[in-house]
Every structure is written in C-alpha cells, then in structure tokens.
Design an enzyme around this catalytic site. Structure first.
Site, short mmCIF file in Angstrom:
data_model
loop_
_atom_site.label_atom_id
_atom_site.label_comp_id
_atom_site.label_asym_id
_atom_site.label_seq_id
_atom_site.Cartn_x
_atom_site.Cartn_y
_atom_site.Cartn_z
N SER A 157 42.00 36.55 32.68
CA SER A 157 41.16 35.47 32.92
C SER A 157 40.11 34.88 32.11
CB SER A 157 41.73 33.61 33.71
OG SER A 157 40.49 34.00 34.93
N LYS A 158 39.07 34.03 32.34
CA LYS A 158 37.53 33.96 32.19
C LYS A 158 36.73 34.80 32.70
CE LYS A 158 35.99 30.31 29.60
NZ LYS A 158 37.00 30.73 28.17
N ARG A 159 37.31 34.18 34.07
CA ARG A 159 37.18 35.61 35.33
C ARG A 159 36.35 36.99 35.37
NH1 ARG A 159 39.18 37.15 39.95
NH2 ARG A 159 41.50 36.41 38.88
N HIS A 160 37.36 37.40 34.11
CA HIS A 160 37.73 39.53 33.92
C HIS A 160 36.45 38.90 32.56
CE1 HIS A 160 41.36 38.68 35.35
NE2 HIS A 160 41.12 39.26 36.33
N GLY A 161 35.74 38.39 32.24
CA GLY A 161 34.97 38.07 30.44
C GLY A 161 35.18 37.19 29.37
#
Ligand code: GLU
Length: 497
Positions: free
Chosen positions: A265-269
């Site tokens: 997800s966006k959390r990972h980039g």
C-alpha cells in the site's frame, strides 16, 4: 491468430488468448499491473492474443478518469493489447457496461435451468441478518431464504413490485475441484460457498457472472489473475458448467506484498505505475522488476530484457510464494537500465526533468549532450538528474565557503592557490579536459600541494559541490568563462571569511 494443431489443421481453440480485466476503480496499482504483465508475457510467448477488457459493472466503485490512467500505465510499459478499447476486435464491445444483455440472458438461462434463483430479500433484511450473524459469532452470509420459494410466493413478491436479484444455487454438499496451473489441484467444499448474487436488481451483473460470461464469449484460454481470486474460482467453475461452457485454464498469481509482508500500500511508497514514471523510473526497468514479482528465470538473473522475458516466460517458473516489492531493488535496477542507455537516449529521457527544473537556462541540446554523460553512471532515477547537474545550468551555487578549504589548508592558502590557478586558466591555450589536466597536475606540485587539495578547492569553486563528475571534464563542459567567474567568486568568499 491460430496455431497448428496435432492434425496439422489450424484451429482457433489452440490459440492462447489471455486478458487483463481491470475495474476502473483507481490508479494502475503495481500489483494489478504485475498480473497484466504476466498475462501479456504469456500471450506474447505463445504468439497468442492479449485482450483488454474493462470490468466497469460496479458503478459505485468506478472512479471517473481511472481507466485512462490504467491504459496510460500499460502504454508507458509498452504492454500493447491486440483487442480492446481503442483497438477493437471480433469479440467486442470490450467494456462490460456495454454488454449487459449478455449477462441478463445468461442469468435468465441459469434460472430456467434451475442453477440460479430470484431473491427478493430487501437490503434491510440482509443487513439485519448480517448483524444477527455477527452477534451470534456465525460466519456472515446469505441464509438462502428465497432459494425454495414457490411460484405463488414469487408472484406475490413481484406483485409487491420488488425487482429481484439472481443468486447462484450452490450445491449444498460435495466438492468443487479444479486444476490451477500454479497451485496444482485445488478442492473447495461446496458447503462453504454462499449463494452469491450474479445479477443485481438494477440489471447489472456482479463481477462473477460478467467475468465468466465474457471469458467464455471472448474465448479466453488462460485466466491469469491475482491469488485473491482463487476463492471465487469454484463459483466460476460451477457457473461455467451450469451454462454448458468449457472453462478456461486458471493460473492464480502469487500476492505482491510490502517489505513488512503486509499488503502493498501507499505506506510502503509509490504503488501506481504512473507515480514511478513521475519519480524518474524507466519503463524497461519497471517491466523487468515487475516480471520478477513471482516469476524467475533461474534464481540468479535479475536483469532481463523485454525480449528475453517474452522468450523465457512460463507458468512453471511462477512461484506460489508471495512476492516482496523491494523499492531499493527497483531503484538499483533503474540505475542499471540508465547505464545501459545510449547517451542520446539518456539525454532525451532527461530533457523533461531538466526543463522542469531549469526552464530557459538550458542553452542547447548539444550542451545537454555534453553534460549528461558525466552523470549517467551515477544517476539511479531521472528525477535525480537536475540535482546532479544543477551547476551546469544555474549560476546560483549557494555553498558554504568552508567547503573550499581542503584538509591541511587554510582560507588564505586556498585563496592563494585558487588565484594562481585562475591566472593560469586565463592564459591556457585550450580548455579541454586534457589541456586542463596537463596544466593543473604540475601546478599542484609547484604550489607544494597535494593534487587532492588543489582539485578539491577547484571542484567546489566551479560546482559548489564536493562530489561531482571528474574535475577536468566537468570544467571543460562548463567552459572557461564560467569557471573563471566562479573561481573569482570563491576567492571573494574566502576573503570574506
Ligand atoms: N475486474 C477484476 C479486477 O479488477 C478482474 C479479476 C480477474 O482477472 O478475474 O481485479
């Protein structure tokens, strides 16, 4: 396209036909694009047909404009489709909302043959049922309330003006088995499968019905899709059977996870392929990287060209293990691909990024072509290039004067060394890298300095940076006039310390 069958006759059924069936519900997520890539590689490997089908029947989740982004992502990666939006084909339309009558016909046939039934339950009833099930810690699911309605009961509901949905009548016992090209033989207990909705009351199909009807109608030979759909496969198989269709082969592709093994997800980039494009990734690097998310050539080769991927792709080498999306590896790979570019191609790709940063300060393409080879080895992302080359395009250097002073030197000794260097540079007959080196090396000795001391001061003076491409080449590209002005500025900075 068709291939030769055993009898030497051309038959359509031998043709590999794969599809990517995105729902236009957002941006092109790398996980989905990885699935698309495997379907594309499989089709290309087999000289087959790659189809793009838009699954836009979930009106509530559809996001305006997202289809264009998905197509743009595919185009950027060079994943061309043989049939689908913008291309046409014999099996169109390729947009599900334009094929509603096909799903409605199929639903009617399923009801008529006793494989499906009309369900009149109101959303309120279903909500209350769900709440009750949760309260009692039962697995939520439809209780088959309408499965055995009599004709009279049905007529009564219709007289009330209720438009029903169509649900699949899942066998209450037995098992559904199928062979997955990656997972092998898979078995599901029918009793665990709900009577899912196939057709909604507004006449739109659910994913399940539309997917089955279209994969059949479009003669898809191999369904390559994400692992999360494996639980839908039994319902799909039962639907194929109920409609009298031969199912395609299935290959459920391993999940793509973030570095902490949670859903990517966006959390990972970045997760949209278009974001990667904006960040300065090359499509070839991205394609290579995505191909390795669940597939490998031989457990050791990382850099594989598009043609080699097509030549070697096979489902046998698709793993069951979830793939980890490693942003660092992607960045490394991008550097590899940047270094493989010809200087001209690298320059072309950098121009939009340079224009964005330096606008009218770019004197000419010839100048760009002199500058860029100096940083091609170091750049891992195209977006890094303006930062790596700013002093070639802008005269605002803004560095701390102390950086001019090399080890074991003072402001005064540095200033003197630069003053002598400037004098000599003014008189130098040429300003190419060789001439510069031939003059500056002996100058260090003459000034009783180590070359590193003199070169370090010059490097910072002409660039404002302490790490740059080779000094003489850099100075040659900057040109005499710019170098002299900058050295004088450095001298003035040192004097003011
Ligand atoms: N529309 C589905 C999706 O967006 C397609 C799944 C499938 O390939 O069957 O994921």
């Amino acid at each position: 396209m068709a291939s030769t069958s055993g009898a030497g006759k051309l038959t359509l059924s031998d043709t590999v036909r794969t599809r990517f069936a995105p729902s236009p519900t957002g941006y092109p997520h790398v996980g989905n694009i990885r699935s698309a890539l495997f379907a594309w590689l499989f089709a290309r490997h087999h000289n087959g047909v790659f189809i793009l089908r838009v699954e836009d029947t979930d009106v509530e989740r559809s996001v305006e404009g997202s289809l264009e982004y998905i197509l743009e992502g595919l185009r950027w990666l060079g994943m061309d489709w043989d049939e689908g939006p913008g291309v046409g084909g014999n099996y169109g339309p390729y947009v599900q909302s334009q094929r509603l009558h096909l799903y409605q016909d199929a639903a009617r046939r399923l009801v008529e043959s006793g494989h499906a039934y009309y369900c009149y339950c109101s959303p309120e009833r279903l909500e209350a049922l769900r709440a009750e099930q949760i309260k009692r810690k039962m697995p939520p699911g439809y209780d088959r309330h309408c499965r055995n309605l009599t004709d009279e009961q049905r007529k009564a509901k219709e007289a009330e003006g209720i438009t029903p949905v169509v649900r699949f009548k899942t066998p209450l016992a037995g098992k559904t088995r199928f062979h997955d090209e990656i997972w092998g033989d898979v078995v599901f207990e029918n009793s665990h499968i709900e009577d899912l909705v196939l057709l909604k009351s507004d006449g739109y199909p659910t994913y399940h019905l539309a997917n089955v009807v279209d994969d059949h109608a479009m003669e898809i030979s191999h369904v390559l899709r994400a692992e999360e759909y494996i639980s839908s496969a039994p319902l799909h198989l039962m639907t194929y059977e109920a409609l009298g269709y031969t199912p395609p082969k299935f290959a459920h592709l391993p999940m793509v996870l973030g570095h902490d093994r949670s859903k990517l997800s966006k959390r990972h980039g970045a997760t949209s392929v278009l974001e990667f494009r904006e960040q300065g990734y090359l499509p070839e690097a991205m394609l290579n990287f995505l191909a390795l998310l669940g597939w490998s050539l031989d457990d050791k080769t990382d850099v594989i060209t598009r043609d080699e991927l097509i030549k070697n792709f096979s489902l046998e080498r698709v793993s069951k293990t979830a793939a980890i999306f490693n942003h660092e590896k992607l960045k490394w790979m991008n550097g590899v691909y940047i270094r493989k570019l010809t200087p001209e191609a690298f320059a072309q790709m950098c121009v939009p990024f340079l224009e964005g940063a330096f606008h009218e300060n770019i004197p000419s393409m010839d100048y760009v072509l002199e500058v860029l080879p100096l940083v091609q080895e170091r750049a891992k992302l195209l977006t890094e290039v303006p930062e790596l080359t700013h002093y070639f395009f802008s005269d605002q250097l803004n560095y701390d004067a102390k950086l001019l002073i090399s080890k074991d030197m003072t402001a005064e000794s540095t200033r003197k060394a630069l003053a002598v260097a400037k004098e000599r540079l003014e008189k130098l007959p040429g300003f190419d890298a060789q001439t510069l080196e031939a003059m500056l090396r002996p100058l260090a000795e003459e000034l009783k300095l180590k070359t590193g001391q003199l070169f370090g001061a010059l490097r910072t003076a002409v660039s404002g940076e302490t790490a740059t491409p080779p000094l003489f080449q850099m100075m040659a590209v900057l040109g005499r006039e710019r170098c002299l002005i900058r050295i004088q500025e450095a001298i003035d900075k040192l004097a003011a310390l």
